[in-house]
Design an enzyme around this catalytic site. Structure first.
Site, PDB file in Angstrom:
ATOM      1  N   ASP A 172       1.021  -1.307   0.081  1.00 45.15           N
ATOM      2  CA  ASP A 172      -0.118   0.077  -0.280  1.00 45.15           C
ATOM      3  C   ASP A 172       1.013   1.278  -0.330  1.00 45.15           C
ATOM      4  OD1 ASP A 172      -2.191   1.601   0.100  1.00 45.15           O
ATOM      5  OD2 ASP A 172      -3.194   0.802   1.289  1.00 45.15           O
ATOM      6  N   ALA A 223     -12.019   3.117   1.339  1.00 40.95           N
ATOM      7  CA  ALA A 223     -12.311   4.099   2.567  1.00 40.95           C
ATOM      8  C   ALA A 223     -13.539   3.405   2.806  1.00 40.95           C
ATOM      9  CB  ALA A 223     -13.127   4.848   1.832  1.00 40.95           C
ATOM     10  N   CYS A 269     -13.354 -22.538  18.166  1.00 40.95           N
ATOM     11  CA  CYS A 269     -13.278 -23.377  17.079  1.00 40.95           C
ATOM     12  C   CYS A 269     -12.478 -24.634  17.200  1.00 40.95           C
ATOM     13  CB  CYS A 269     -12.874 -22.561  15.599  1.00 40.95           C
ATOM     14  SG  CYS A 269     -11.287 -22.180  15.671  1.00 40.95           S
ATOM     15  N   CYS A 295      -9.029 -25.117  15.334  1.00 42.45           N
ATOM     16  CA  CYS A 295      -7.849 -24.760  14.860  1.00 42.45           C
ATOM     17  C   CYS A 295      -7.066 -25.154  16.132  1.00 42.45           C
ATOM     18  CB  CYS A 295      -7.935 -23.463  14.840  1.00 42.45           C
ATOM     19  SG  CYS A 295      -7.575 -22.303  16.171  1.00 42.45           S
ATOM     20  N   CYS A 339      -7.528 -23.157  19.304  1.00 43.42           N
ATOM     21  CA  CYS A 339      -8.895 -23.755  20.086  1.00 43.42           C
ATOM     22  C   CYS A 339      -8.422 -25.206  20.729  1.00 43.42           C
ATOM     23  CB  CYS A 339      -9.791 -23.416  19.296  1.00 43.42           C
ATOM     24  SG  CYS A 339     -10.160 -21.760  19.332  1.00 43.42           S
TER      25      CYS A 339
HETATM   26  N1  GUN Z   1      -6.098   0.458   3.097  1.00 43.34           N
HETATM   27  C1  GUN Z   1      -7.471   1.174   3.611  1.00 43.34           C
HETATM   28  N2  GUN Z   1      -8.276   1.708   2.697  1.00 43.34           N
HETATM   29  C2  GUN Z   1      -7.789   1.933   1.857  1.00 43.34           C
HETATM   30  C3  GUN Z   1      -7.864   3.056   0.846  1.00 43.34           C
HETATM   31  O1  GUN Z   1      -8.986   3.352   0.173  1.00 43.34           O
HETATM   32  N3  GUN Z   1      -6.719   3.083  -0.135  1.00 43.34           N
HETATM   33  C4  GUN Z   1      -5.921   3.143   0.116  1.00 43.34           C
HETATM   34  N4  GUN Z   1      -4.534   2.938  -0.387  1.00 43.34           N
HETATM   35  N5  GUN Z   1      -5.885   1.899   1.205  1.00 43.34           N
HETATM   36  C5  GUN Z   1      -6.603   1.734   2.156  1.00 43.34           C
HETATM   37 ZN    ZN Z   2      -9.371 -21.458  16.393  1.00 41.88          ZN
END
Ligand code: GUN
Ligand code: ZN
Length: 663
Positions: free
Chosen positions: A84, A190, A273, A275, A278
């Site tokens: 990101d 978003a 659960c 896993c 758990c």
């Molecule tokens: N991570 C969570 N929401 C967003 C977003 O709207 N844009 C970006 N780039 N990363 C995110």
């Molecule tokens: Zn578990």
């Protein structure tokens, strides 16, 4: 970069190809903090991870190491990595000190597999002016990133994020604009605030409008969605990737994720659960541990349940029962149920992608099932089918209805004019949940014969049946309604009186195959295919079901046992082609592929120049040239919409080619 393997409604199982290998979708990318990794996510099932390029860029030590040794060494993960861009930091801190171009260049430099431009995550419910202003910047930066990537021949794939806040037209516009850029992946941004506030209904509107104009041949990532409770719903809307910081953030807060919601460790008497965590620890043991050790174990559990849910989802798509899973999951929280109901408003969009026939029977799990795309599709078709003068409406029996409802049928009430019963002028239909009215001739076709609903009707089902009944009464001159229906639905027909004539349903195989053809290929197909004087219908000795239909000795169609759809033979394809006008039932291929199709080779999407827009996955189709010469016939592997968008992969599995001299 992306290929579809299986589908159900808008959901798809796919393969995403990256520089560090292929991954199955839908999938989850655990968020890795470049500096502090809590657990080995690969051990918990992660195939792909996401990290933050901005955090690396800002830290001189991390930055240098990433540049020298590469991102994969820095975070010690040798599979695909997405990064990101710092947009999230931008949305939290309001400002960051890096340009779009710089962060794109940096991501490519450290050899991420998938990088992201510096979009602006505009929060939900801002004013329109702000949303428009932000969107303009987001779109400009997306374009700048794509242009920059192309002009410098970057090796990394590129995300272009859909924004637009809660303005649905802006979401659609953004999707359409980004599609023109031909980016590699399309995240939807978003939505975190909506998920944090359990506002899943608005989430549905946003996702459905964001994906509306995105291309079907690219994967979509719902950014910041990491709770397994929402995965199935989001997959049903066409999301292929999720990312989760939730697994570790919740763990740090002693909260355990589950498909039924979130559990606080302080309230747990039982582990939720099966896993590894758990199975090996009790809640008391976890509570007594050091914070650090406990966080690790809970984070592991959180990932295990998330990946288990994704496996279940992928299997449900293969089996064709994803919507049953969604209906089950959405019952764990009223806001999720609200969201699922919101999704049913988008049935037209879901239907466009839904395969015509699936492996699983349709299960009614509650009133929302009546709003599913399969039901809407059937009712739309039924309204268009040619109607005889009179209609007989019967209560449901065991399936197939036509097998158990032939012979004397009981007492009826007449609605409308009173005609002498004439079987040639009468349609026979069963009134049942979930498909409303089912003509007896087509009662074995998927999903009309492959479905189950509880005999104890709920109020919505009764209302639904009444609505359908009263609608179809209007289309006929005389309607004979079985007394059991009048009683069960407690309806009052002002014009009713008992019918004294004995009413029988006589099975007629020729009528049946004609009705199936009309339903499957369009009105008129039945008489086009089966109009000779010597139509022979061959049935299975074991099951009594129709298997083959011949004209004299020439095969016209086979009937598939599993879903009762008709499979064309060469002669059948020719007859359908001659009588159904262009572009009905057709896939049109370009000049170059003509000899290949005639030779029986399958059709790749990139050679398709036009289609009948009603074609869906698993439909039997005609393959023609641009001047509508019949080249062959086969089974569609995708819907018309998807075939248009894909440039790679198969579209049609050709059953047989037709040589020029055979035309
Ligand atoms: N991570 C969570 N929401 C967003 C977003 O709207 N844009 C970006 N780039 N990363 C995110
Ligand atoms: Zn578990």
């Amino acid at each position: 970069m992306f290929e579809i393997k299986a589908k159900d409604n808008r959901a798809r199982v796919g393969v995403l190809k990256t520089n560090h290998g292929n991954i199955k979708t839908p999938n989850l990318m655990p968020v890795i903090h470049p500096k502090k990794q809590v657990i080995d996510v690969k051990e918990c099932g992660a195939d792909i991870v996401i990290t933050n390029a901005y955090l690396i860029y800002k830290d001189p030590e991390l930055k240098q190491k990433a540049i020298d040794k590469g991102l994969h060494n820095l975070i010690n993960f040798n599979g695909p990595i997405m990064t990101d861009s710092g947009s999230f930091q931008l949305s939290v801190y309001g400002d960051i000190d890096i340009t779009n171009k710089e962060i794109i260049e940096f991501q490519n430099l450290i050899k991420t597999d998938i990088g992201t431009s510096l979009d602006i995550p505009t929060a939900p419910f801002v004013n329109r002016e702000k949303a428009e202003k932000d969107l303009k910047i987001t779109l400009n930066r997306a374009k700048e990133a794509v242009d920059y990537k192309r002009s410098t021949n970057m090796g990394m794939a590129l995300n272009s994020v859909v924004q637009g806040s809660t303005f649905l037209d802006l979401r659609r516009k953004c999707g359409a604009e980004l599609t023109k850029l031909n980016a590699d992946l399309y995240p939807i941004g978003a939505v975190v605030p909506l998920m944090e506030s359990y506002n899943y209904a608005d989430l549905v509107d946003i996702v459905m409008n964001s994906v509306a104009y995105l291309p079907d041949n690219k994967s979509r990532h719902l950014m910041g969605a990491g709770h397994p409770m929402v995965f199935s719903l989001c997959v049903a809307m066409g999301c292929d990737l999720f990312d989760s910081a939730a697994y570790v953030l919740y763990a740090e807060d002693d909260r355990l994720l589950s498909t039924r919601g979130t559990f606080k460790l302080e309230n747990l008497k039982e582990m939720p659960c099966s896993c590894e965590v758990c199975s090996n620890y009790t809640p008391d043991e976890l509570r007594e541990m050091s914070k650090k050790e406990r966080t690790k174990l809970i984070a592991k559990h959180n990932l295990y349940v998330s990946f288990a849910e994704l496996r279940l989802i992928r299997q449900a798509i293969y089996d064709g029962n994803l919507m049953e899973l969604v209906e089950e999951r959405c019952r764990v929280h009223p806001q999720l149920l609200n969201a699922y109901r919101q999704l049913t408003n988008y049935y037209e969009d879901l239907e466009k992608y839904d395969p015509r026939s699936k492996k699983s029977a349709f299960f009614y799990t509650g009133p929302e099932s009546l709003l599913r795309s399969e039901v809407k599709r059937h009712l739309k078709k039924l309204r268009k089918m040619p109607k005889k003068r009179d209609l007989v409406i019967l209560p449901p029996s065991r399936k197939p209805y036509s097998k158990y409802l032939s012979g004397k049928l009981g007492e009826f009430y007449v609605y409308g004019s009173e005609n002498e019963i004439d079987l040639d002028k009468t349609d026979f239909m069963v009134l049942d949940i979930p498909f409303g009215l089912i003509p007896l001739e087509i009662d074995e076709i998927y999903p009309l014969g492959q479905n189950e609903s509880p005999k104890n009707r709920d109020a919505d089902s009764l209302e639904f049946l009444k609505d359908i009944l009263f609608e179809f009464i209007k289309y006929y001159d005389q309607v004979l309604i079985h007394s059991k229906i009048i009683k069960d639905l407690n309806i009052d027909l002002y014009d009713k009186h008992p019918q004294s004539n004995e009413i029988r349903y006589l099975k007629n195989d020729l009528k049946k195959i004609k009705a199936i053809a009309d339903y499957q290929f369009g009105i008129g197909s039945g008489s086009a295919l089966f109009s000779g004087d010597d139509i022979n219908i061959e049935k299975s000795k074991k099951t009594g079901k129709i298997r083959h239909v011949f004209d004299g000795k020439v095969p016209i169609v086979n009937m598939r046992a599993s879903d009762s759809y008709l499979i064309l033979s060469k002669e059948g394809a020719k007859r359908l082609h001659a009588h159904m006008e262009y572009p009905k039932n057709r896939i049109v291929v370009n000049e170059d592929s003509v000899p290949f199709v005639r030779d029986g080779k399958s059709v790749f999407s990139k050679f398709v120049v036009d289609t009948d827009e009603n074609i869906r996955t698993n439909d039997e189709v005609l393959i023609v040239s641009e001047d509508d010469k019949l080249l062959g016939f086969g089974k569609s592997l995708l819907s018309a919409h998807e075939i248009h968008d894909f440039n790679t992969g198969q579209a049609i599995k050709t059953r047989k080619g037709i040589k020029k001299e055979e035309e």
